[in-house]
Design an enzyme around this catalytic site. Structure first.
Site, PDB file in Angstrom:
ATOM      1  N   SER A  53      34.577 -23.324   8.295  1.00 21.13           N
ATOM      2  CA  SER A  53      35.276 -23.464   9.562  1.00 21.13           C
ATOM      3  C   SER A  53      34.559 -24.343  10.577  1.00 21.13           C
ATOM      4  CB  SER A  53      35.538 -22.086  10.160  1.00 21.13           C
ATOM      5  OG  SER A  53      34.319 -21.442  10.408  1.00 21.13           O
ATOM      6  N   HIS A  67      40.859 -20.509   6.169  1.00 18.80           N
ATOM      7  CA  HIS A  67      41.130 -21.788   6.842  1.00 18.80           C
ATOM      8  C   HIS A  67      41.819 -22.777   5.912  1.00 18.80           C
ATOM      9  CE1 HIS A  67      39.337 -21.348  10.824  1.00 18.80           C
ATOM     10  NE2 HIS A  67      38.420 -20.597  10.263  1.00 18.80           N
ATOM     11  N   LYS A 123      45.731 -16.830  11.061  1.00 18.73           N
ATOM     12  CA  LYS A 123      45.561 -18.243  11.425  1.00 18.73           C
ATOM     13  C   LYS A 123      46.884 -18.978  11.158  1.00 18.73           C
ATOM     14  CE  LYS A 123      40.656 -17.840  10.298  1.00 18.73           C
ATOM     15  NZ  LYS A 123      40.115 -17.431  11.610  1.00 18.73           N
TER      16      LYS A 123
END
Ligand code: PLP
Ligand code: PLP
Lengths: 414, 83, 415
Positions: C190, C218, C249
């Site tokens: 990240s 991610h 996310k």
């Protein structure tokens, strides 16, 4: 990616769990959480209606129309998700509002939200204590507190459940430490008994220790106005740290928090790993939780109804001849001692339209199997009467009504 | 003696440091408390010492304190008669 | 209660230390749904300001997407707000099962188990499936939640240098004798936005009889041709034994995580993973929104394609303007500034110009590697990015760093 050997090993492990009769099976609910639910069990069967007697929906707010309406409004005003941790771009005005409402309700200086009380408990110790300190914990604290303690370097001491003499010994034995923290659940979830918070606070003050209470099974409905165990014992303002959940009485969606003095909360915002490294609570949940706080801060109606139903259920079940763990909490354990008996009775009750779960070792000690019932303000008196009738019918079938512990064990084994 | 210390230092540089900052550490540099050796990879260091010096380090001896600098490690090795 | 002044003072002192080190995290209050443009109150108490958000993990722009919100509304009406229960007591609904099925299908695995968050998934999975006869070998830059999960597990632990396959192989050889071996990595890291070399990792795993664990938080939803994640990008779909990822996310961004992979592993997690057994189930309203998210991303790659286009545009524009960015293809685009104070100063200037991005420095990234991390979203339109670029260039000129080398920037500002 070389799964062959591991696969065999895992398949065997699972087979062992099953053979030991410890396999946890999930029941699929085809409705909202409420007093009446539709349950598919076993998997694949047509869903059946049942009275739910095993939710932590103490105040009946999990699907309350006002709460649902607030969630709808929150979705429209503040969206679905934040896709961010709090410190980057995951804090909204409503998060701050909820933290303030929780502080006020609990009577603490400040509050910090977490994704769950599990996550709150996972981080609180490691953020505040290190190897110069000691944690002194009740033997029966919740698994999430245990995990938090495992992640912290402080020395660990344990006292026998609610045994104040042993607690005092531990406090004496750890006097050289920089900080000591006494750790307890406010209400213990398997027995529904309360920590002796007044005595704990006295000892804490005598020996200069801090007090942490996990009030997940109390916030919103224990104490005269539902503030929790600290209100019940008249020690509001004398507990240093309260952790609690939004996942039970307070709407039951998700979320947890830590309420404490400003310094502690400020430090947790900087350090608590589950806060710093995990997503913010979604706005839809925060909006509804704000509504929950408004409801419980403005009236004790639901709390009073819960108390009335609990008193009735406890009295009538005892009168019917069940072995009920005494107390006044809406967690009402019906003791059956034998693991298989608890499973059989739970199954029969399901066929009678009452949904409960039997608990046995390792969740409770060996030979202490039980059915844990939980009363909710969502129940009507009619639900409670139906449940008592079903219990009585099944209790007769197994010939346990009016029997002592010894007699039940003689009949069914431990 | 400095042979042993240098060997340990070399190992630590190779194992734990990126090329760019290799000259930054010496015999007294705090390794674990200084964040150079994370407690997870202590196991590599332990195995390296055991294999290189043909000893068995019990877990009770392989503490973060004992591993916190090359000098500390050297003292630990002395206890096991590595000279 | 013995929170006397002496204790209060100790905590106060610690807080002041954090402030003095310049690493105090101050929260910005957002008075709007998550989006490409948001209304922010910062510092707390000041007037509100409209800014372009360049720091959310809202990669696919689904956090406040009307279809997702609509699905959440419907979920509320059909399945209520909260469950007030853990999964195995009375916290499992038909829609939880449905969501698990959709994740399994999307990720191309055998089975999936939901957790309240990916933090919790990572905290619980290792202890549930490994014991002291086993070894976990992790990339040194894995996410904090994995580190915590490893700390809670009794298996042996070791690490390998970030994405260094030679070192990983050494470690696999070193621990050959362990019963079960697991290689542990993030899919997309990240802070740098780089991708794990999953193809090589799978190859080594096969050679040395190890399992592979991948945290694709991610990446899920947007990396790989159809958004299946790093495993798709590296062409190893079906070969990863354990995948954890987040719904927090790209996948709607509300909350929730999962462990997806071999069915025995998932089943064992249902029996033993502590955050699953002891923490509340994901609320139906979130589950309903997430089901919609999976329907959207399974049906069309439109949003991930737009994100890709935005990413290419942004990376190219910054580079041409003379900024140093970390190479790569992910929508995580770190603009390297090296000096901590410089990263803070520029972030502040950007904010004043209506661009919200955050400066990161030690200890979040290594010393001397301070940066502003920008994150693209399919919610951005090109005009957002053009506006952001203007602000970046303005700041770049002001501090005279455009076209300058790392060495030149460090000479001028220190590292
Ligand atoms: C790699 C990685 N894993 C896990 C998490 C945590 O996910 P969640 O927000 O669902 O707890 C994050 C988020 O910060 C992450 O970046
Ligand atoms: C005492 C106690 N603490 C913490 C928790 C976990 O709370 P949450 O569901 O918010 O993670 C529970 C719930 O099971 C609990 O009973």
């Amino acid at each position: 990616m070389a799964f062959g050997k591991a696969q065999k090993f895992y398949a065997e492990t699972l087979a062992n769990i099953k053979n030991d009769g410890l396999l946890k099976e999930e029941r699929f609910i085809h409705s909202s959480q409420a007093a009446d639910i539709k349950v598919e069990y076993p998997e694949g069967d047509a869903p059946q209606n049942a009275i739910n007697m095993c939710a932590n929906n103490y105040l009946g707010l999990s699907s309350h129309p006002d709460v649902v309406a607030a969630a709808h409004a929150g979705l429209d005003r503040r969206g679905y998700g934040m896709s961010s941790v709090r410190s980057i771009c995951g804090t909204q005005d409503i998060h701050r509002e909820l933290e303030e409402k929780l502080s006020k309700f609990l009577g603490m200086e400040k509050t910090i939200l977490f994704s769950s009380c599990m996550d709150a408990n996972a981080a609180v110790f490691d953020s505040l204590l290190d190897n110069q300190d000691a944690i002194i914990a009740d033997k029966l604290i919740h698994a999430s507190l245990i995990d938090g303690i495992r992640l912290c370097k402080a020395e660990r001491l344990i006292y026998d459940h609610s045994d104040m003499a042993v607690l005092e010994e531990r406090l004496k034995a750890s006097q050289k430490k920089r900080f000591r923290m006494i750790v307890t659940d406010g209400v213990f979830s398997m027995d529904g008994d309360l920590a002796k918070l007044d005595e704990i606070c006295n000892l804490a003050e005598k020996y200069d220790a801090m007090v942490l209470v996990d009030d997940s099974h109390a916030t919103g409905f224990t104490g005269k106005t539902g503030r929790g165990t600290h209100e019940h014992f008249g020690v509001m303002g004398r507990v240093d740290i309260i952790t609690t959940t939004l996942g039970k009485a307070l709407g039951g969606a998700s979320g947890g928090c830590i309420s404490a003095s400003a310094e502690i909360v400020d430090l947790l915002r900087q350090r608590a790993r589950t806060y710093v490294f995990s997503n913010s609570l979604p706005p839809v949940i925060v909006s509804a939780a704000n509504k929950v706080m408004d409801i419980i801060a403005s009236t004790t109606e639901r709390h009073d109804k819960l108390e009335e139903l609990t008193t009735y259920f406890r009295k009538e079940m005892t009168a019917a001849g069940f072995d009920v763990v005494p107390g006044f909490h809406p967690i009402v354990p019906i003791m059956l001692y034998n693991a298989k008996l608890s499973q059989d009775i739970a199954r029969d009750l399901f066929y009678e339209g009452v949904y409960v779960i039997g608990f046995f070792y390792p969740v409770v000690p060996k030979g202490q199997a039980r059915i844990r019932t939980q009363i909710s303000a969502a129940h009507s008196m009619d639900h409670i009467k139906k449940a008592i009738a079903a219990f009585t019918k099944v209790g007769e079938k197994y010939k346990i009504l009016g029997k002592t512990k010894t007699e039940v064990i003689d009949m069914y084994g431990e | 003696m400095s042979d042993i210390k240098n060997a340990i230092l070399d190992y630590i540089k190779n194992e734990y440091l990126e090329e760019e900052d290799e000259d930054d550490i010496d015999f007294d540099t705090p390794l674990i408390s200084g964040g150079i050796v994370d407690s997870f990879s202590m196991v590599s260091l332990k195995v390296f010492l055991e294999v290189t010096y043909k000893i068995q380090l019990p877990d009770s001896k392989a503490t973060p304190e004992a591993f916190d600098s090359v000098n500390n490690i050297y003292e630990l090795l002395n206890e096991f008669n590595v000279q | 209660m013995a929170f006397q002044d002496n204790i209060r003072d100790i905590f106060k002192k610690e807080l002041n230390g954090i402030r003095d080190d310049g690493i105090f995290k101050a929260e910005r209050i957002i008075c709007a749904p998550q989006s490409s443009e948001i209304e922010v109150e910062f510092p707390a108490g000041s007037g509100k300001k409209n800014v372009i958000n360049m720091c959310a993990n809202n990669y696919l722009g689904l956090s406040s997407h009307p279809d997702v919100i609509k699905a959440a509304h419907q979920g509320l009406d059909h399945r209520g707000y909260g469950m007030s229960s853990v999964r195995f007591i009375c916290g499992t609904q038909d829609i939880h099962k449905e969501l698990e099925g959709k994740l399994t299908k999307f990720l191309g695995t055998e089975d999936t188990i939901l957790f309240p968050s990916c933090m919790d998934a990572n905290a619980g999975v290792f202890e549930a499936i490994l014991s002291d006869e086993d070894i976990m070998i992790a990339d040194r830059l894995v996410h904090a939640s994995i580190v915590d999960g490893m700390r809670l597990c009794k298996a042996q632990r070791d690490t390998y240098k970030h994405s260094n396959m030679v070192h990983l192989e050494e470690k696999l050889k070193l621990h050959q004798k362990a019963r079960l071996k697991v290689i542990i990595t993030d899919g997309s890291f990240s802070m740098d936005g780089d991708l794990a070399k999953l193809d090589k990792i799978v190859e080594l795993a096969e050679k040395y009889g190890a399992m592979v664990f991948l945290d694709d938080s991610h990446a899920s939803g947007f990396i790989g041709k159809t958004g299946r994640g790093t495993q798709e990008y590296c062409d190893v779909v079906g070969k990863i034994d354990i995948i954890t990822t987040t719904l927090g996310k790209a996948l709607g961004g509300a909350s929730g995580g999962c462990v997806s992979g071999r069915k025995e592993i998932v089943e064992l997690c249902r029996q033993k993973a502590r955050p699953y057994l002891f923490s509340n189930t994901i609320p139906p309203v979130v589950v309903s929104g997430a089901i919609k998210v999976l329907d959207i991303i399974s049906k069309t790659t439109e949003r991930r394609d737009k994100l890709e286009k935005n990413t290419i545009f942004w990376r190219k524009s910054l580079t041409e303007a003379g900024f140093i960015i970390k190479d790569g293809e992910t929508p995580i685009v770190p603009v390297m500034l090296f000096n901590a104070k410089l990263s803070q100063d520029i972030a502040k200037d950007l904010y004043d110009d209506g661009i919200y991005a955050v400066g990161f420095f030690f200890p979040v990234v290594p010393k001397g590697q301070a940066r502003i991390r920008t994150q693209l979203s399919a919610a951005h339109d090109i005009f957002h990015l053009e506006k952001a670029l203007d602000a970046f260039v303005k700041a770049g000129k002001k501090y005279d760093i455009l076209g300058k080398s790392k060495k030149e920037i460090i000479e001028r500002y220190g590292d």
